[in-house]
Design an enzyme around this catalytic site. Sequence first.
Site, PDB file in Angstrom:
ATOM      1  CB  CYS A 149      -0.911  -0.011   1.221  1.00 13.89           C
ATOM      2  SG  CYS A 149      -1.862   1.514   1.421  1.00 13.89           S
TER       3      CYS A 149
ATOM      4  CB  CYS B  51      -5.123   4.648  -3.788  1.00 15.20           C
ATOM      5  SG  CYS B  51      -4.351   3.091  -4.287  1.00 15.20           S
TER       6      CYS B  51
ATOM      7  CG  HIS C 177      -3.252   0.011  -9.503  1.00 16.86           C
ATOM      8  ND1 HIS C 177      -3.974   0.729  -8.582  1.00 16.86           N
ATOM      9  CD2 HIS C 177      -2.157  -0.463  -8.855  1.00 16.86           C
ATOM     10  CE1 HIS C 177      -3.341   0.700  -7.417  1.00 16.86           C
ATOM     11  NE2 HIS C 177      -2.238  -0.018  -7.554  1.00 16.86           N
TER      12      HIS C 177
ATOM     13  N   GLY D 285      -2.100   3.675  -6.536  1.00 15.47           N
ATOM     14  CA  GLY D 285      -3.028   4.079  -7.586  1.00 15.47           C
ATOM     15  C   GLY D 285      -2.574   5.345  -8.288  1.00 15.47           C
TER      16      GLY D 285
ATOM     17  CD  GLU E 180      -7.057   2.009  -1.610  1.00 11.72           C
ATOM     18  OE1 GLU E 180      -6.285   1.065  -1.326  1.00 11.72           O
ATOM     19  OE2 GLU E 180      -7.059   3.104  -1.013  1.00 11.72           O
TER      20      GLU E 180
END
Length: 354
Positions: free
Chosen positions: A142, A297, A233, A300, A288
């Site tokens: 993350c 994110c 993603h 992201g 997410e």
Amino acid sequence: MSPAATAAATSFAAAAATAAPTAPSRGCVRLPFRGGPGAPRRAVASMAVSTPRSAAAASFLERRESERALHFVKYQGLGNDFIMVDNRDSSEPKVTPEEAAKLCDRNFGIGADGVIFVMPGTNGADYTMRIFNSDGSEPEMCGNGVRCFARFIAELENLQGTHSFTIHTGAGLIIPEIQSDGQVKVDMGEPILSGPDIPTKLLATKNKAVVQAELEVEGLTWHVTCVSMGNPHCVTFGAKDLKALQVDDLKLSEIGPKFEHHQMFPARTNTEFVQVLSRSHLKMRVWERGAGATLACGTGACAVVVAAVLEGRAERKCVVDLPGGPLEIEWREDDNHVYMTGPAEAVFYGSVVH
């Protein structure tokens, strides 16, 4: 968290910054909590408040000292919030995925997007990072969590000034650097563009990469570019028959799950919806995997810049606006690494009694 618990947390942070030699009065917020298949367990978050100390609270606090407690620090990076646990004495997380999901519950638990564990280093790294999402699933990594992880390490180790260290994650080796201004710059490594490695079942459209591929979702054909930053993603700048995407108009809770669970993504996917403000300024909203709609994110935002470059929409260095605030992202041409820079800060301290 409830307004009362939020107020208590704010009071705790203020009290910690200006602690006096005499002990402050304390109050307790009791949170219902079951620890898996065994007997019922109760979690208690203890925070300093300005209310008088009751006999019941005093009795609890005295008893609490002799019981096993899980201490934590709540951190946030652009509103993406995490329960940080010092797990350096063990290679096994101190709570189970089921317990983590209950702790993350914003009505009946502490409230967070995930629980992050600081664990002993493996494979030569200084530390190991593991994370359980708010649904109990475990992602590879993350981005916002890594920044919080770095600031938490600095607090645990009492580090001052600029520091960097290596973190072993499910996505590989990550190297954050705490800057002199308190921001955290993270070398996120190289993006993965090969479809099967992301993974996605969508066929490659450009040099083995899935760029502006067509994806059918709820009767609309979306153009998507797929990128992995160690986690999958799906980035879209809009649908085939729609005008330029206005991300604020999206009904994210309706469309997000349909992307996440689409059959083209065997490991599910994070999904970013992007609006181009200029060639160096992008705006995104994210759904997410395992957490739903969040305020930010990090991986992201990195994937968004990579996708924008691949589609010819942006330069390699951009500011990416998220609902929680901006991140600086750079996809360097010289080493093919993506670098993310943004904030992370402690919100409050607490403990969960087992």
